[in-house]
Scaffold this motif. Structure first.
Motif, mmCIF file in Angstrom:
data_model
loop_
_atom_site.group_PDB
_atom_site.id
_atom_site.type_symbol
_atom_site.label_atom_id
_atom_site.label_comp_id
_atom_site.label_asym_id
_atom_site.label_seq_id
_atom_site.Cartn_x
_atom_site.Cartn_y
_atom_site.Cartn_z
ATOM 1 N N GLY A 14 0.817 -1.224 0.000
ATOM 2 C CA GLY A 14 0.000 0.000 0.000
ATOM 3 C C GLY A 14 0.849 1.272 0.000
ATOM 4 O O GLY A 14 0.332 2.349 0.304
ATOM 5 N N LYS A 15 2.116 1.151 -0.372
ATOM 6 C CA LYS A 15 3.009 2.320 -0.384
ATOM 7 C C LYS A 15 2.514 3.386 -1.371
ATOM 8 O O LYS A 15 2.293 4.543 -0.995
ATOM 9 N N SER A 16 2.379 2.988 -2.644
ATOM 10 C CA SER A 16 2.051 3.981 -3.673
ATOM 11 C C SER A 16 0.670 4.586 -3.437
ATOM 12 O O SER A 16 0.483 5.798 -3.567
ATOM 13 N N THR A 17 -0.278 3.746 -3.066
ATOM 14 C CA THR A 17 -1.637 4.230 -2.818
ATOM 15 C C THR A 17 -1.643 5.240 -1.677
ATOM 16 O O THR A 17 -2.169 6.353 -1.808
ATOM 17 N N ALA A 38 10.241 6.690 -6.973
ATOM 18 C CA ALA A 38 11.486 5.926 -6.960
ATOM 19 C C ALA A 38 11.230 4.438 -7.192
ATOM 20 O O ALA A 38 11.992 3.590 -6.749
ATOM 21 N N ASP A 39 10.135 4.147 -7.871
ATOM 22 C CA ASP A 39 9.827 2.767 -8.234
ATOM 23 C C ASP A 39 9.966 2.643 -9.746
ATOM 24 O O ASP A 39 9.296 3.381 -10.485
ATOM 25 N N PRO A 40 10.847 1.755 -10.231
ATOM 26 C CA PRO A 40 11.036 1.609 -11.682
ATOM 27 C C PRO A 40 9.733 1.294 -12.432
ATOM 28 O O PRO A 40 9.629 1.546 -13.628
ATOM 29 N N LYS A 42 7.085 2.888 -11.914
ATOM 30 C CA LYS A 42 6.507 4.234 -12.077
ATOM 31 C C LYS A 42 5.007 4.344 -11.821
ATOM 32 O O LYS A 42 4.282 4.952 -12.621
ATOM 33 N N PRO A 43 4.504 3.786 -10.739
ATOM 34 C CA PRO A 43 3.059 3.898 -10.499
ATOM 35 C C PRO A 43 2.599 5.344 -10.316
ATOM 36 O O PRO A 43 1.529 5.725 -10.794
ATOM 37 N N VAL A 44 3.410 6.163 -9.646
ATOM 38 C CA VAL A 44 3.003 7.543 -9.378
ATOM 39 C C VAL A 44 3.042 8.369 -10.661
ATOM 40 O O VAL A 44 2.154 9.187 -10.910
ATOM 41 N N VAL A 84 8.265 10.372 -0.819
ATOM 42 C CA VAL A 84 9.037 9.444 -1.645
ATOM 43 C C VAL A 84 8.324 8.102 -1.687
ATOM 44 O O VAL A 84 8.050 7.502 -0.642
ATOM 45 N N ASP A 85 8.015 7.648 -2.898
ATOM 46 C CA ASP A 85 7.398 6.332 -3.081
ATOM 47 C C ASP A 85 8.463 5.361 -3.568
ATOM 48 O O ASP A 85 8.986 5.504 -4.670
ATOM 49 N N LEU A 86 8.790 4.396 -2.724
ATOM 50 C CA LEU A 86 9.903 3.489 -3.032
ATOM 51 C C LEU A 86 9.435 2.189 -3.663
ATOM 52 O O LEU A 86 8.275 1.794 -3.536
ATOM 53 N N GLU A 87 10.381 1.528 -4.298
ATOM 54 C CA GLU A 87 10.099 0.204 -4.851
ATOM 55 C C GLU A 87 10.083 -0.825 -3.717
ATOM 56 O O GLU A 87 10.592 -0.569 -2.624
HETATM 57 MG MG LIG Z 1 4.275 0.924 -5.156
#
Ligand SMILES: [Mg+2]
Ligand SMILES: Nc1ncnc2c1ncn2[C@@H]1O[C@H](COP(=O)(O)OP(=O)(O)O)[C@@H](O)[C@H]1O
Length: 229
Positions: A14-17, A38-40, A42-44, A84-87
């Motif tokens: 639930g990081k990106s959400t 910062a997630d390859p 790229k959800p954001v 920051v949204d991480l992988e």
């Molecule tokens: Mg994510």
């Protein structure tokens, strides 16, 4: 200026959400917000590519291990909040981002298997505290929980975190279609078509409470996890 980092090695925690919900809520209050994607995967960035991104919100894409520290520092000079949204891995990039955080939020679903992954993120924060020679406030955020019931199993996990000195946010991100829908349609919760998406009002209330708690934890500095253990 505060930097809020969402970290967990578990994909689907639930990081990106939660990051986008917090960012849009802050932007909706008129604050300037920079989200570092910062997630390859790229959800954001994909969310931002849809209509409705608030004007005061910018997305910094293409973060790499080499670039992330400079990207966070630059964003922190320009925006009132950096998120920051991480992988979902334990990479050097994750460690770098954590080292710059004013608050690390570790989202986790409410099962023991998920909580075990959250503990890995907390251990990483502890190690980054030692590396950086400072305390890094950290809090666990339960995600996708039921708004209606608080199962015993979840209470047991909460108690275990509390016993080991880990702060658990009182607010949970409940399982709500609206939190998924902003990724499908773009924009903020308040932009959602209430005829198409159920119970938007409850999701907005949840987002507000979550944001208020995050702001209060940042303001108080929060006990560092290492300090309490
Ligand atoms: Mg994510
Ligand atoms: N509070 C929530 N309510 C409903 N669905 C959620 C919620 N949080 C996350 N999800 C869904 O769970 C999946 C994983 O969430 P995501 O935020 O992408 O996790 P992560 O970034 O940690 O990999 C996505 O399909 C997302 O839509």
């Amino acid at each position: 200026m505060p930097t809020i980092v969402f970290a967990s090695p578990k994909g689907g925690a639930g990081k990106s959400t939660s990051a986008v919900v917090l960012a849009t809520e802050l932007a909706g209050r008129g604050a300037t917000v920079a989200i570092i994607d910062a997630d390859p995967n790229k959800p954001v960035s994909r969310w931002a590519g849809r209509p409705g991104k608030p004007e005061t919100l910018t997305v910094v894409a293409n973060a790499t291990e080499d670039s992330i520290l400079d990207q966070i520092d630059q964003a922190a000079r320009q925006a009132a909040f950096v998120i920051v949204d991480l992988e979902g891995t334990a990479s050097l990039m994750v460690g770098y981002a954590i080292s710059r955080a004013d608050l690390v939020i570790v989202p986790t679903q409410g099962s023991l298997l998920d909580a075990t992954e959250a503990v890995k993120a907390i251990r990483l924060v502890r190690n980054m505290e030692k590396t950086a020679g400072k305390t890094i406030p950290t809090a666990v955020l339960f995600t996708r929980t039921s708004a209606a019931i608080r199962p015993r199993s979840l209470q047991a996990i909460e108690a275990e975190f509390a016993n080991s000195g880990v702060r658990v946010l009182g607010t949970q991100m409940h399982e709500r279609d609206a939190f998924r829908a902003i990724f499908s349609f773009g924009g903020s919760l308040s932009d959602l078509d209430r005829g198409q998406v159920g119970n938007v009002a409850a999701a907005i209330a949840n987002a507000r409470t979550f944001t208020a708690e995050v702001l209060s934890v940042i303001k108080s500095g929060g006990p560092a996890i290492g300090a309490a253990a």
